[in-house]
Design a protein around this motif. Structure first.
Motif, PDB file in Angstrom:
ATOM      1  N   GLY A 205       0.843  -1.187   0.000  1.00 22.59           N
ATOM      2  CA  GLY A 205       0.000   0.000   0.000  1.00 22.59           C
ATOM      3  C   GLY A 205       0.882   1.242   0.000  1.00 22.59           C
ATOM      4  O   GLY A 205       1.867   1.305   0.745  1.00 22.59           O
ATOM      5  N   ILE A 206       0.544   2.223  -0.847  1.00 27.13           N
ATOM      6  CA  ILE A 206       1.413   3.386  -1.036  1.00 27.13           C
ATOM      7  C   ILE A 206       0.626   4.677  -0.879  1.00 27.13           C
ATOM      8  O   ILE A 206      -0.446   4.846  -1.467  1.00 27.13           O
ATOM      9  CB  ILE A 206       2.069   3.381  -2.436  1.00 27.13           C
ATOM     10  CG1 ILE A 206       2.859   2.093  -2.666  1.00 27.13           C
ATOM     11  CG2 ILE A 206       2.976   4.593  -2.617  1.00 27.13           C
ATOM     12  CD1 ILE A 206       3.412   1.954  -4.077  1.00 27.13           C
ATOM     13  N   GLY A 207       1.174   5.580  -0.084  1.00 29.32           N
ATOM     14  CA  GLY A 207       0.713   6.959  -0.027  1.00 29.32           C
ATOM     15  C   GLY A 207       1.902   7.854  -0.315  1.00 29.32           C
ATOM     16  O   GLY A 207       3.027   7.537   0.079  1.00 29.32           O
ATOM     17  N   CYS A 208       1.681   8.964  -1.012  1.00 29.26           N
ATOM     18  CA  CYS A 208       2.806   9.848  -1.314  1.00 29.26           C
ATOM     19  C   CYS A 208       2.313  11.253  -1.622  1.00 29.26           C
ATOM     20  O   CYS A 208       1.151  11.463  -1.994  1.00 29.26           O
ATOM     21  CB  CYS A 208       3.632   9.311  -2.489  1.00 29.26           C
ATOM     22  SG  CYS A 208       2.732   9.169  -4.045  1.00 29.26           S
ATOM     23  N   LYS A 209       3.225  12.197  -1.486  1.00 30.03           N
ATOM     24  CA  LYS A 209       2.922  13.578  -1.826  1.00 30.03           C
ATOM     25  C   LYS A 209       2.858  13.725  -3.346  1.00 30.03           C
ATOM     26  O   LYS A 209       3.445  12.932  -4.092  1.00 30.03           O
ATOM     27  CB  LYS A 209       4.004  14.505  -1.271  1.00 30.03           C
ATOM     28  CG  LYS A 209       4.083  14.555   0.249  1.00 30.03           C
ATOM     29  CD  LYS A 209       5.200  15.480   0.692  1.00 30.03           C
ATOM     30  CE  LYS A 209       5.295  15.547   2.203  1.00 30.03           C
ATOM     31  NZ  LYS A 209       6.417  16.428   2.642  1.00 30.03           N
ATOM     32  N   ARG A 210       2.172  14.748  -3.781  1.00 36.51           N
ATOM     33  CA  ARG A 210       2.112  15.033  -5.210  1.00 36.51           C
ATOM     34  C   ARG A 210       3.517  15.298  -5.745  1.00 36.51           C
ATOM     35  O   ARG A 210       4.322  15.994  -5.123  1.00 36.51           O
ATOM     36  CB  ARG A 210       1.217  16.246  -5.467  1.00 36.51           C
ATOM     37  CG  ARG A 210       1.055  16.590  -6.947  1.00 36.51           C
ATOM     38  CD  ARG A 210       0.124  17.768  -7.120  1.00 36.51           C
ATOM     39  NE  ARG A 210      -1.203  17.485  -6.569  1.00 36.51           N
ATOM     40  CZ  ARG A 210      -2.161  18.406  -6.450  1.00 36.51           C
ATOM     41  NH1 ARG A 210      -1.929  19.667  -6.809  1.00 36.51           N
ATOM     42  NH2 ARG A 210      -3.338  18.065  -5.951  1.00 36.51           N
ATOM     43  N   GLY A 211       3.833  14.712  -6.888  1.00 33.67           N
ATOM     44  CA  GLY A 211       5.122  14.942  -7.521  1.00 33.67           C
ATOM     45  C   GLY A 211       6.253  14.093  -6.986  1.00 33.67           C
ATOM     46  O   GLY A 211       7.410  14.308  -7.365  1.00 33.67           O
ATOM     47  N   THR A 212       5.955  13.114  -6.142  1.00 26.65           N
ATOM     48  CA  THR A 212       7.008  12.236  -5.613  1.00 26.65           C
ATOM     49  C   THR A 212       7.634  11.440  -6.757  1.00 26.65           C
ATOM     50  O   THR A 212       6.933  10.846  -7.582  1.00 26.65           O
ATOM     51  CB  THR A 212       6.436  11.277  -4.555  1.00 26.65           C
ATOM     52  OG1 THR A 212       5.887  12.034  -3.479  1.00 26.65           O
ATOM     53  CG2 THR A 212       7.524  10.360  -4.015  1.00 26.65           C
ATOM     54  N   SER A 213       8.940  11.414  -6.793  1.00 30.58           N
ATOM     55  CA  SER A 213       9.637  10.746  -7.900  1.00 30.58           C
ATOM     56  C   SER A 213       9.719   9.240  -7.688  1.00 30.58           C
ATOM     57  O   SER A 213       9.602   8.732  -6.555  1.00 30.58           O
ATOM     58  CB  SER A 213      11.056  11.308  -8.047  1.00 30.58           C
ATOM     59  OG  SER A 213      11.856  10.909  -6.946  1.00 30.58           O
ATOM     60  N   LYS A 308       1.869   1.081   8.735  1.00 33.76           N
ATOM     61  CA  LYS A 308       2.349   2.303   8.099  1.00 33.76           C
ATOM     62  C   LYS A 308       3.801   2.617   8.467  1.00 33.76           C
ATOM     63  O   LYS A 308       4.182   2.637   9.617  1.00 33.76           O
ATOM     64  CB  LYS A 308       1.447   3.460   8.517  1.00 33.76           C
ATOM     65  CG  LYS A 308       1.854   4.817   8.000  1.00 33.76           C
ATOM     66  CD  LYS A 308       0.873   5.859   8.519  1.00 33.76           C
ATOM     67  CE  LYS A 308       1.299   7.274   8.164  1.00 33.76           C
ATOM     68  NZ  LYS A 308       0.323   8.269   8.673  1.00 33.76           N
ATOM     69  N   PHE A 309       4.575   2.890   7.433  1.00 33.36           N
ATOM     70  CA  PHE A 309       5.978   3.283   7.573  1.00 33.36           C
ATOM     71  C   PHE A 309       6.161   4.551   6.761  1.00 33.36           C
ATOM     72  O   PHE A 309       5.775   4.603   5.580  1.00 33.36           O
ATOM     73  CB  PHE A 309       6.882   2.169   7.037  1.00 33.36           C
ATOM     74  CG  PHE A 309       8.328   2.544   6.880  1.00 33.36           C
ATOM     75  CD1 PHE A 309       9.200   2.472   7.946  1.00 33.36           C
ATOM     76  CD2 PHE A 309       8.831   2.949   5.643  1.00 33.36           C
ATOM     77  CE1 PHE A 309      10.549   2.802   7.799  1.00 33.36           C
ATOM     78  CE2 PHE A 309      10.169   3.273   5.481  1.00 33.36           C
ATOM     79  CZ  PHE A 309      11.031   3.207   6.563  1.00 33.36           C
ATOM     80  N   ALA A 310       6.702   5.598   7.368  1.00 38.53           N
ATOM     81  CA  ALA A 310       6.848   6.884   6.695  1.00 38.53           C
ATOM     82  C   ALA A 310       8.309   7.176   6.419  1.00 38.53           C
ATOM     83  O   ALA A 310       9.180   6.961   7.277  1.00 38.53           O
ATOM     84  CB  ALA A 310       6.251   7.996   7.542  1.00 38.53           C
ATOM     85  N   CYS A 311       8.575   7.661   5.192  1.00 38.32           N
ATOM     86  CA  CYS A 311       9.946   7.979   4.799  1.00 38.32           C
ATOM     87  C   CYS A 311       9.915   8.961   3.629  1.00 38.32           C
ATOM     88  O   CYS A 311       9.336   8.651   2.579  1.00 38.32           O
ATOM     89  CB  CYS A 311      10.686   6.705   4.402  1.00 38.32           C
ATOM     90  SG  CYS A 311      12.380   6.948   3.830  1.00 38.32           S
ATOM     91  N   SER A 312      10.473  10.144   3.807  1.00 38.71           N
ATOM     92  CA  SER A 312      10.637  11.121   2.723  1.00 38.71           C
ATOM     93  C   SER A 312       9.329  11.459   2.020  1.00 38.71           C
ATOM     94  O   SER A 312       9.260  11.548   0.800  1.00 38.71           O
ATOM     95  CB  SER A 312      11.657  10.609   1.689  1.00 38.71           C
ATOM     96  OG  SER A 312      12.900  10.322   2.293  1.00 38.71           O
ATOM     97  N   GLY A 313       8.267  11.637   2.816  1.00 46.03           N
ATOM     98  CA  GLY A 313       6.986  11.985   2.243  1.00 46.03           C
ATOM     99  C   GLY A 313       6.229  10.820   1.647  1.00 46.03           C
ATOM    100  O   GLY A 313       5.192  11.014   0.992  1.00 46.03           O
ATOM    101  N   VAL A 314       6.728   9.610   1.853  1.00 46.11           N
ATOM    102  CA  VAL A 314       6.083   8.390   1.355  1.00 46.11           C
ATOM    103  C   VAL A 314       5.617   7.567   2.542  1.00 46.11           C
ATOM    104  O   VAL A 314       6.321   7.466   3.556  1.00 46.11           O
ATOM    105  CB  VAL A 314       7.068   7.555   0.507  1.00 46.11           C
ATOM    106  CG1 VAL A 314       6.440   6.231   0.084  1.00 46.11           C
ATOM    107  CG2 VAL A 314       7.534   8.347  -0.702  1.00 46.11           C
ATOM    108  N   THR A 315       4.434   7.003   2.447  1.00 49.06           N
ATOM    109  CA  THR A 315       3.977   6.047   3.454  1.00 49.06           C
ATOM    110  C   THR A 315       3.739   4.700   2.774  1.00 49.06           C
ATOM    111  O   THR A 315       3.188   4.631   1.678  1.00 49.06           O
ATOM    112  CB  THR A 315       2.684   6.505   4.147  1.00 49.06           C
ATOM    113  OG1 THR A 315       1.661   6.704   3.179  1.00 49.06           O
ATOM    114  CG2 THR A 315       2.916   7.792   4.925  1.00 49.06           C
ATOM    115  N   LEU A 316       4.194   3.636   3.441  1.00 57.35           N
ATOM    116  CA  LEU A 316       4.091   2.279   2.893  1.00 57.35           C
ATOM    117  C   LEU A 316       3.541   1.344   3.955  1.00 57.35           C
ATOM    118  O   LEU A 316       3.788   1.526   5.153  1.00 57.35           O
ATOM    119  CB  LEU A 316       5.459   1.775   2.446  1.00 57.35           C
ATOM    120  CG  LEU A 316       6.200   2.596   1.383  1.00 57.35           C
ATOM    121  CD1 LEU A 316       7.602   2.038   1.174  1.00 57.35           C
ATOM    122  CD2 LEU A 316       5.433   2.621   0.080  1.00 57.35           C
ATOM    123  N   ALA A 317       2.800   0.344   3.518  1.00 60.43           N
ATOM    124  CA  ALA A 317       2.317  -0.717   4.395  1.00 60.43           C
ATOM    125  C   ALA A 317       2.219  -1.987   3.572  1.00 60.43           C
ATOM    126  O   ALA A 317       2.071  -1.943   2.343  1.00 60.43           O
ATOM    127  CB  ALA A 317       0.964  -0.362   4.997  1.00 60.43           C
TER     128      ALA A 317
END
Length: 329
Positions: A205-213, A308-317
């Motif tokens: 599962g991925i969450g990220c800010k707009r424009g994340t590379s 949930k794990f957060a790193c550099s504006g990205v969240t992963l699970a």
């Protein structure tokens, strides 16, 4: 499994077409307006899961020889004589499924499957064949021979399984005590010198800010795997909220990994069962209190494995699809 059949004569072509009627795949005849042997072998070796030659074993061996790399990546290769008397797997018998394919092809035309792998010949447990049937990645294929060698020599083999395995344990296998004693391990988190079999059941599962590379997402995923000692091979798909369905970096990251990525609406994510890590900020932006955990669980139709794990504006699970390994494969 994608299959490609190649015949060399009219009689062989008829057999190939009969086989493809039962086990579908492309059918070609070498020459006579069809592809050349070298070109066909190069193309199919790169893209097909199985190559079936209807002709002489020697022809097949010469055709595939320039392309063979290792048992972890080579496709299955099976040869049948044009009379349909014998079906001979000559490459990737276990991991690629050539032995099973030879048996299936033989059943179609009444051939004798000629199985030469030592574990099959001696009737002992084949760890690589078992891994394939449990939909597992084999991380260290060079260690397969250590497990098989012990069984063939009549020595005990010890295993560790992080998932319950149903059925009767095959002869020669014993639970490892302590776990570090394992010769092979069924796990998402490989450690030590065992042969590691990793179930391909994970959805990221991925969450990220707009424009994340894509590079930022790749770095976050590497950190996520390191945090949990997770084998990246366990992940087979990704999921996120539909607000991210046109994010170039996210799409490029998933494409590079070979993962399908699915997107869900806020309403769909809210329907995911379970307890999740809430975020008032994410709620205010997306309309749902958590994206990565909910998306993973919803797509996997399973349970949350790593939150949930957060790193550099990205969240992963990570969530895992239902998995029921069985010794009775």
């Amino acid at each position: 499994m994608t299959r490609a059949y190649l015949a060399f004569t009219e009689k062989g072509l008829a057999l190939a077409q009969k086989l493809a009627g039962a086990l579908p795949g492309t059918v070609d005849r070498c020459g006579h307006g069809g592809p050349g042997l070298a070109d066909w072998a190069a193309e199919q070796f790169a893209h097909a899961d199985a190559l079936i030659f209807v002709g002489a074993v020697g022809i097949a061996v010469r055709a595939i020889a320039p392309h063979c790399r290792n048992k972890a990546v080579d496709p299955a290769v099976v040869v049948l004589d044009e009379c349909g008397h014998f079906a001979v797997p000559i490459l990737s018998g276990h991991l690629g499924g050539a032995n099973d394919l030879a048996r299936a092809l033989a059943a179609v035309c009444g051939a004798v499957p000629v199985i030469t792998t030592a574990t099959d010949a001696n009737g002992v447990f084949a760890v690589d064949a078992w891994a394939r049937h449990q939909n597992c990645a084999v991380l260290e294929p060079e260690r397969i021979k250590l497990v098989s060698g012990k069984l063939l020599a009549g020595q005990p083999v010890y295993y560790r399984a992080d998932f319950p395995v149903t059925g009767t344990v095959p002869a020669g296998l014993f639970p490892a005590d302590p776990p570090e004693k394992a010769d092979f391990a069924l796990t998402l988190c490989p450690t030590g010198q065992a042969l590691h079999l990793v179930p391909r059941i994970g959805v990221l599962g991925i969450g990220c800010k707009r424009g994340t590379s894509a590079d930022t997402l790749e770095a976050a995923f590497a950190a996520f795997c390191t945090r949990h000692s997770l084998a990246a091979q366990a992940v087979t798909a990704a999921a996120s909220i539909d607000l991210k369905q046109n994010e170039p970096g996210l799409l490029a990251f998933c494409q590079a990994r070979g993962w399908p990525v699915r997107f869900y609406s806020a309403a769909q994510l809210r329907s995911a069962p379970g307890q999740f890590t809430p975020s008032p900020f994410v709620q205010s932006v997306t309309g749902v209190d958590n994206v990565c955990e909910r998306a993973a669980v919803l797509d996997a139709d399973g349970s949350l494995f790593y939150p949930k794990f957060a790193c550099s504006g990205v969240t992963l699970a990570l969530a895992c699809r239902p998995f029921a390994p069985d010794w009775r494969w």
